[in-house]
Design a protein around this motif. Sequence first.
Motif, PDB file in Angstrom:
ATOM      1  N   GLY A  33      20.983 -56.244  -6.537  1.00 28.23           N
ATOM      2  CA  GLY A  33      19.871 -55.565  -7.217  1.00 28.23           C
ATOM      3  C   GLY A  33      18.989 -55.004  -6.158  1.00 28.23           C
ATOM      4  N   VAL A  34      18.867 -55.531  -4.898  1.00 29.30           N
ATOM      5  CA  VAL A  34      18.107 -54.767  -3.992  1.00 29.30           C
ATOM      6  C   VAL A  34      18.836 -53.697  -3.179  1.00 29.30           C
ATOM      7  N   TRP A  35      20.071 -53.978  -2.668  1.00 25.28           N
ATOM      8  CA  TRP A  35      20.655 -53.020  -1.927  1.00 25.28           C
ATOM      9  C   TRP A  35      21.385 -52.147  -2.509  1.00 25.28           C
ATOM     10  N   GLY A  36      21.947 -52.507  -3.686  1.00 25.97           N
ATOM     11  CA  GLY A  36      22.691 -51.657  -4.620  1.00 25.97           C
ATOM     12  C   GLY A  36      21.940 -50.481  -5.443  1.00 25.97           C
ATOM     13  N   VAL A  37      20.731 -51.026  -5.804  1.00 26.06           N
ATOM     14  CA  VAL A  37      19.811 -50.410  -6.648  1.00 26.06           C
ATOM     15  C   VAL A  37      18.530 -49.786  -6.311  1.00 26.06           C
ATOM     16  N   GLY A  38      17.937 -50.963  -5.594  1.00 28.31           N
ATOM     17  CA  GLY A  38      16.208 -50.689  -5.349  1.00 28.31           C
ATOM     18  C   GLY A  38      16.107 -49.979  -3.953  1.00 28.31           C
ATOM     19  N   VAL A  39      16.929 -50.342  -3.095  1.00 27.22           N
ATOM     20  CA  VAL A  39      16.850 -49.495  -1.605  1.00 27.22           C
ATOM     21  C   VAL A  39      17.554 -48.187  -1.773  1.00 27.22           C
ATOM     22  N   PRO A  40      18.491 -47.711  -2.356  1.00 24.31           N
ATOM     23  CA  PRO A  40      18.944 -46.601  -2.368  1.00 24.31           C
ATOM     24  C   PRO A  40      18.039 -45.606  -3.113  1.00 24.31           C
ATOM     25  N   LEU A  41      17.584 -46.264  -4.332  1.00 23.87           N
ATOM     26  CA  LEU A  41      16.645 -45.368  -5.113  1.00 23.87           C
ATOM     27  C   LEU A  41      15.400 -44.976  -4.600  1.00 23.87           C
ATOM     28  N   ALA A  42      14.983 -46.142  -3.679  1.00 21.83           N
ATOM     29  CA  ALA A  42      13.518 -45.836  -3.048  1.00 21.83           C
ATOM     30  C   ALA A  42      13.739 -44.671  -2.102  1.00 21.83           C
ATOM     31  N   TRP A  43      14.706 -44.648  -1.267  1.00 21.06           N
ATOM     32  CA  TRP A  43      15.042 -43.618  -0.322  1.00 21.06           C
ATOM     33  C   TRP A  43      15.470 -42.173  -1.013  1.00 21.06           C
ATOM     34  N   LEU A  44      16.079 -42.238  -2.157  1.00 22.86           N
ATOM     35  CA  LEU A  44      16.329 -41.067  -2.951  1.00 22.86           C
ATOM     36  C   LEU A  44      14.811 -40.505  -3.330  1.00 22.86           C
ATOM     37  N   GLY A  45      14.138 -41.156  -3.780  1.00 28.28           N
ATOM     38  CA  GLY A  45      12.624 -40.804  -4.031  1.00 28.28           C
ATOM     39  C   GLY A  45      12.117 -40.180  -3.050  1.00 28.28           C
ATOM     40  N   TYR A  46      12.057 -40.715  -1.666  1.00 25.36           N
ATOM     41  CA  TYR A  46      11.480 -40.500  -0.516  1.00 25.36           C
ATOM     42  C   TYR A  46      11.989 -38.847  -0.413  1.00 25.36           C
ATOM     43  N   PHE A  47      13.350 -38.707  -0.071  1.00 23.89           N
ATOM     44  CA  PHE A  47      14.035 -37.557   0.373  1.00 23.89           C
ATOM     45  C   PHE A  47      13.914 -36.474  -0.758  1.00 23.89           C
ATOM     46  N   LEU A  48      13.637 -36.880  -1.907  1.00 20.30           N
ATOM     47  CA  LEU A  48      13.283 -35.680  -3.022  1.00 20.30           C
ATOM     48  C   LEU A  48      11.771 -35.367  -3.029  1.00 20.30           C
ATOM     49  N   GLY A  49      10.925 -36.017  -2.056  1.00 19.32           N
ATOM     50  CA  GLY A  49       9.478 -35.873  -2.163  1.00 19.32           C
ATOM     51  C   GLY A  49       8.647 -36.420  -3.079  1.00 19.32           C
ATOM     52  N   PHE A  50       9.185 -37.670  -3.766  1.00 20.38           N
ATOM     53  CA  PHE A  50       8.448 -38.246  -4.689  1.00 20.38           C
ATOM     54  C   PHE A  50       6.901 -38.608  -3.948  1.00 20.38           C
ATOM     55  N   ASP A  51       5.988 -38.854  -4.858  1.00 19.46           N
ATOM     56  CA  ASP A  51       4.778 -39.671  -4.447  1.00 19.46           C
ATOM     57  C   ASP A  51       4.916 -41.167  -4.661  1.00 19.46           C
ATOM     58  N   LEU A  52       4.000 -41.708  -4.061  1.00 19.08           N
ATOM     59  CA  LEU A  52       4.116 -43.192  -4.334  1.00 19.08           C
ATOM     60  C   LEU A  52       4.368 -43.493  -5.815  1.00 19.08           C
ATOM     61  N   TYR A  53       3.761 -43.039  -6.841  1.00 14.94           N
ATOM     62  CA  TYR A  53       4.326 -43.557  -8.166  1.00 14.94           C
ATOM     63  C   TYR A  53       5.578 -43.244  -8.388  1.00 14.94           C
ATOM     64  N   GLY A  54       6.230 -42.371  -8.052  1.00 15.95           N
ATOM     65  CA  GLY A  54       7.712 -42.142  -8.307  1.00 15.95           C
ATOM     66  C   GLY A  54       8.519 -43.127  -7.506  1.00 15.95           C
ATOM     67  N   VAL A  55       8.297 -43.269  -6.437  1.00 17.35           N
ATOM     68  CA  VAL A  55       9.030 -44.144  -5.426  1.00 17.35           C
ATOM     69  C   VAL A  55       8.926 -45.760  -6.207  1.00 17.35           C
ATOM     70  N   TYR A  56       7.598 -46.177  -6.495  1.00 15.88           N
ATOM     71  CA  TYR A  56       7.537 -47.395  -6.987  1.00 15.88           C
ATOM     72  C   TYR A  56       8.171 -47.760  -8.154  1.00 15.88           C
ATOM     73  N   ILE A  57       8.196 -46.642  -9.470  1.00 18.58           N
ATOM     74  CA  ILE A  57       8.939 -46.879 -10.304  1.00 18.58           C
ATOM     75  C   ILE A  57      10.603 -46.889 -10.094  1.00 18.58           C
ATOM     76  N   LEU A  58      10.933 -46.205  -9.201  1.00 15.38           N
ATOM     77  CA  LEU A  58      12.656 -46.395  -8.999  1.00 15.38           C
ATOM     78  C   LEU A  58      12.917 -47.729  -8.240  1.00 15.38           C
ATOM     79  N   VAL A  59      11.845 -48.213  -7.331  1.00 12.79           N
ATOM     80  CA  VAL A  59      11.856 -49.550  -7.223  1.00 12.79           C
ATOM     81  C   VAL A  59      11.996 -50.521  -8.366  1.00 12.79           C
ATOM     82  N   MET A  60      11.333 -50.259  -9.087  1.00 11.85           N
ATOM     83  CA  MET A  60      11.281 -51.224 -10.310  1.00 11.85           C
ATOM     84  C   MET A  60      12.486 -51.276 -11.149  1.00 11.85           C
ATOM     85  N   PHE A  61      13.513 -50.641 -10.739  1.00 11.14           N
ATOM     86  CA  PHE A  61      14.821 -50.560 -11.616  1.00 11.14           C
ATOM     87  C   PHE A  61      15.762 -51.719 -10.854  1.00 11.14           C
TER      88      PHE A  61
END
Length: 453
Positions: free
Chosen positions: A400-428
């Motif tokens: 859940g964390v390493w296969g879903v949450g962490v990759p999505l968090a970094w994806l959001g960061y590299f795509l230039g998402f703001d805090l809201y976008g990264v936080y939503i991705l982490v919730m997956f």
Amino acid sequence: MLKELLKKGDKVFYKQLFSLALPIAFQNLIFTLLNMTDNLMIGQFGDSAIAGVGAANRLFFLFNLFIFGVNSGAAIFVSQYWGIKDVKNIRRVLGFAMTLSIIGALPFTLGAVLIPENIIRVFNDNPEVIKAGAMYLRVIGFSYGITAISFSYGFALRGIGKATLPMVTSIISVFINIGLNAVLIFGLLGFPQLGVLGAAIATLIARLIEVVILLLLVYAKKTPLAAKLEELFDWNKELLMKVTIKLLPVVLNEIAWSVGVTIYSVVYGHLGTEQFAAITILGTIEQLGMVLFFGMGNACAVMLGNALGNGELDKAWDYSKKIVLLSAMISVVIGIALVGFAPLYLQLYNVEQVVIDYVLGCIVIYAIVMPFKVFNTINIVGILRSGGDTFFTLLLDGIGVWGVGVPLAWLGYFLGFDLYGVYILVMFEEVFKLFFGLYRYRSKKWVKNLVSE
């Protein structure tokens, strides 16, 4: 749903649930209020101070979850042994868990005391944040070994149904902590104004007093944990193997999850100081929303463990269904309440308006996902672990964390998402764990008596 919760003869269930859950929840509430008070006091010194202490506390978060893993894993056996009133083995398990916790505290203490700047720099490279965080960490690191002892006794006491003792000691500790915070942070009663350093000193003193009071109560009241030293270390190979096989996946589970969540903090920290300050404040509100459910999860582990240890497998399944339904209904109400509470609470902070806006937006997202998070917490900590299904919980949390949450968090960061976008991705992460966790729960593969195997 209501029929399931209102069956005849359920008075015993609710009495046992709330006699365990409410003291644990109240204890967590007290700690959360302490964190909120800390944040408010430190927040008067600006965004850098609160971000620095927030970064410093990430190390304690890692340590906290390590000892949580050790002691919640040991509590599986404490609760099942208590089902057959096997005090001798309960004391052995307590001694083993406490030894592992103290050994585990050593590297965290050394890191906090010797290289605090390096640790803070992982989360934020702002020089002011690093200075404040390192000052706090260098002192608070000495409290980790003390915390390890109180954790071990606290979990074991809950496992034998005596949740009020750790609650009482926590209340005393928190009031001492708040009082010392006010004196040392702001320089009251003739003391110098120490700011962040004062908060660290206050917490260290309070945790020392807490463990002393807890041990005095355990032995003065002659509880089943009032063991002689040799009873705590009277281990045998069979017991150690049995406990280790179930305990190790729990520890690995908590390490994998906590490191993953720490990576989330690294991502948030790289978004900027305002975003990291917002996540630090948001964390205290999230904790406030979860205090009852942490209590219910721990109560669930004890109740199901007692029933499974006593061979009452059907009773354990019935209890689990009631707790799942009850927690789902309550989580919706609390999520709505948090959204209404947040604006009032945030008025107390001396931070930039952008920080306030970030927190308000994220708390709405959190309230929507909260029922998923509540089920996952109770299912993993309270239900699956009660029957020793610890390897599956390791896989569930780890993926859940390493296969879903962490990759999505970094994806959001590299795509230039703001805090809201990264936080939503982490919730997956929570969505993933809900789907597979519910399937495992309904399979009943966790319904096992471990102590008679």
